[in-house]
Design an enzyme around this catalytic site. Sequence first.
Site, PDB file in Angstrom:
ATOM      1  N   VAL A 165      18.905 -16.592  10.389  1.00  0.00           N
ATOM      2  CA  VAL A 165      17.675 -17.133   9.803  1.00  0.00           C
ATOM      3  C   VAL A 165      17.980 -18.378   8.973  1.00  0.00           C
ATOM      4  O   VAL A 165      17.304 -19.408   9.086  1.00  0.00           O
ATOM      5  CB  VAL A 165      16.965 -16.071   8.937  1.00  0.00           C
ATOM      6  CG1 VAL A 165      15.716 -16.666   8.285  1.00  0.00           C
ATOM      7  CG2 VAL A 165      16.594 -14.857   9.775  1.00  0.00           C
ATOM      8  N   ALA A 186      25.075 -22.437   0.387  1.00  0.00           N
ATOM      9  CA  ALA A 186      26.170 -21.598  -0.105  1.00  0.00           C
ATOM     10  C   ALA A 186      26.544 -20.553   0.941  1.00  0.00           C
ATOM     11  O   ALA A 186      25.683 -19.813   1.429  1.00  0.00           O
ATOM     12  CB  ALA A 186      25.762 -20.908  -1.403  1.00  0.00           C
ATOM     13  N   LYS A 195      14.687  -7.626   1.680  1.00  0.00           N
ATOM     14  CA  LYS A 195      13.866  -6.418   1.519  1.00  0.00           C
ATOM     15  C   LYS A 195      14.597  -5.315   0.771  1.00  0.00           C
ATOM     16  O   LYS A 195      14.000  -4.583  -0.010  1.00  0.00           O
ATOM     17  CB  LYS A 195      13.405  -5.921   2.878  1.00  0.00           C
ATOM     18  CG  LYS A 195      14.530  -5.718   3.867  1.00  0.00           C
ATOM     19  CD  LYS A 195      14.029  -5.573   5.271  1.00  0.00           C
ATOM     20  CE  LYS A 195      15.167  -5.609   6.273  1.00  0.00           C
ATOM     21  NZ  LYS A 195      15.634  -6.974   6.554  1.00  0.00           N
ATOM     22  N   GLU A 243       7.597 -13.380   1.837  1.00  0.00           N
ATOM     23  CA  GLU A 243       6.892 -13.077   3.082  1.00  0.00           C
ATOM     24  C   GLU A 243       7.859 -12.648   4.184  1.00  0.00           C
ATOM     25  O   GLU A 243       7.552 -11.771   4.993  1.00  0.00           O
ATOM     26  CB  GLU A 243       6.097 -14.304   3.541  1.00  0.00           C
ATOM     27  CG  GLU A 243       5.251 -14.079   4.789  1.00  0.00           C
ATOM     28  CD  GLU A 243       4.102 -13.111   4.544  1.00  0.00           C
ATOM     29  OE1 GLU A 243       4.110 -12.029   5.169  1.00  0.00           O
ATOM     30  OE2 GLU A 243       3.212 -13.421   3.734  1.00  0.00           O
ATOM     31  N   GLY A 256       8.989 -10.151   9.721  1.00  0.00           N
ATOM     32  CA  GLY A 256       9.390 -11.436  10.262  1.00  0.00           C
ATOM     33  C   GLY A 256       8.337 -12.513  10.147  1.00  0.00           C
ATOM     34  O   GLY A 256       7.903 -12.898   9.064  1.00  0.00           O
ATOM     35  N   ASP A 290      15.627   0.582   6.762  1.00  0.00           N
ATOM     36  CA  ASP A 290      15.037  -0.758   6.780  1.00  0.00           C
ATOM     37  C   ASP A 290      13.520  -0.673   6.665  1.00  0.00           C
ATOM     38  O   ASP A 290      12.903  -1.389   5.872  1.00  0.00           O
ATOM     39  CB  ASP A 290      15.435  -1.472   8.081  1.00  0.00           C
ATOM     40  CG  ASP A 290      14.762  -2.817   8.245  1.00  0.00           C
ATOM     41  OD1 ASP A 290      15.254  -3.794   7.671  1.00  0.00           O
ATOM     42  OD2 ASP A 290      13.726  -2.890   8.944  1.00  0.00           O
ATOM     43  N   LYS A 346      10.696  -1.883   3.525  1.00  0.00           N
ATOM     44  CA  LYS A 346       9.472  -2.657   3.784  1.00  0.00           C
ATOM     45  C   LYS A 346       8.228  -1.878   3.361  1.00  0.00           C
ATOM     46  O   LYS A 346       7.258  -2.461   2.873  1.00  0.00           O
ATOM     47  CB  LYS A 346       9.412  -3.023   5.263  1.00  0.00           C
ATOM     48  CG  LYS A 346      10.539  -3.947   5.693  1.00  0.00           C
ATOM     49  CD  LYS A 346      10.616  -4.102   7.195  1.00  0.00           C
ATOM     50  CE  LYS A 346      11.768  -5.011   7.591  1.00  0.00           C
ATOM     51  NZ  LYS A 346      11.936  -5.109   9.056  1.00  0.00           N
TER      52      LYS A 346
END
Length: 438
Positions: free
Chosen positions: A17, A46, A106, A130, A135, A202, A206
Amino acid sequence: MTELRTLKVALLGCGNVGAQVARILIEDADALAARTGARLQLSGIAVRNVNSKRDVELPQDLFTTDAETLVKDADLVIELMGGIEPARTLILSALSNGACVVTGNKALLAQDGPTLYEEADKAGVQLSYEAAVAGAIPILRPIRDSLSGDRITRVLGIVNGTTNFILDQMDSTGAQFADALAEAQRLGYAEADPTADVEGHDAAAKAAILATLSFHTRFALENVHCEGITKVSAADIAAAKDAGFVIKLLAIAEKLTDADGNEGVSVRVHPTLLPREHPLAAVRGAFNAVFIEAENAGELMFYGQGAGGTPTASAVLGDLVSAARRLVLGGPQRTETTTGHVPALPIEAAVTSYYIGLDVADQPGVLATIAQIFAENGVSIEIMRQTIHRDAESNVESAELRIVTHRASEAALAATVEAVKGLDVINSVTSVLRVEGV
């Protein structure tokens, strides 16, 4: 022409990403400047290793291992490192230095979001995330802004593309869980270690974020009941299909009143049967979707790609442009409206329908005995189907019962299953799954 102000953007992390975010910042610099009223200058990236090979070609002089110095000199910080530390420390440093922060972390938000929100409030800067849920799908802004004048009563979401792909493969091809997981790994949808996805962790992170925004109360990961999909068998999938259902891993947050009359919110993640005509049942492959029920808006659904470098980068850039506009225009930054104090209810307070699979002795009176146990525990049966099968070796016949109940509390269902297990005519309880949308 008035010369545009320059805002320094620090990027922490350059994975799938992060690399796409950096590419867009460089390639679309003029378009982003027109939208924000300021030049967004990528001041540095970084990373752990500046010499690592990356899929996107970026200027080498942007890379640094000194994240602390990079953050201190930035107007806007994008955190895409993941994990708890050093991400938490760097975000807190950025906020205290007056920088707006965009993150897709998250896990950190679910574990320690309240600390980050409070620091952002104290510093009067914006913390946006967001990209942390679903995604590319713009779901958090609609909940926070578009529905801020309404009351959300329920959120159901397919928010993990890996598990949705696996369950979809099992449903469409008849594959076993292990084979569907292997295919997901081959295609790059699942990590080499898929634990966070297949065990529901995961999706639970969320769910905590969705619940926090939807009910204006800060929920943490510990408030989420979590079950993964590793126990869902091909037989469960086939039985669900035969009954007109599909199995999805859902993140659910809904306002409820428990048996004592106390209002609260149930936040949970678990495999769930949905009627095939339900909008979420049609979400295939690695796609995500979130279904919202609100008092005035009614039913809404948001659908799209839930993962991937470019789609998720779109969500990151949306937050970045929003924060940059506020810096240009001045005035207070947007803060979270987590002013409520609605308690998190335990899973026992949840009310839903259930699917129960039973392997029973094929003899007279079994159905009546089981029905009586359900009635004694206040659980009403809506559908009961029986299939007879004979063991090839012992030549003994047994029956498979598939029961779908009317809505009942989790506590009542648990007591029912426990009582049924004690019957001599029960060989085994093959599955217990929750049902939504009926």
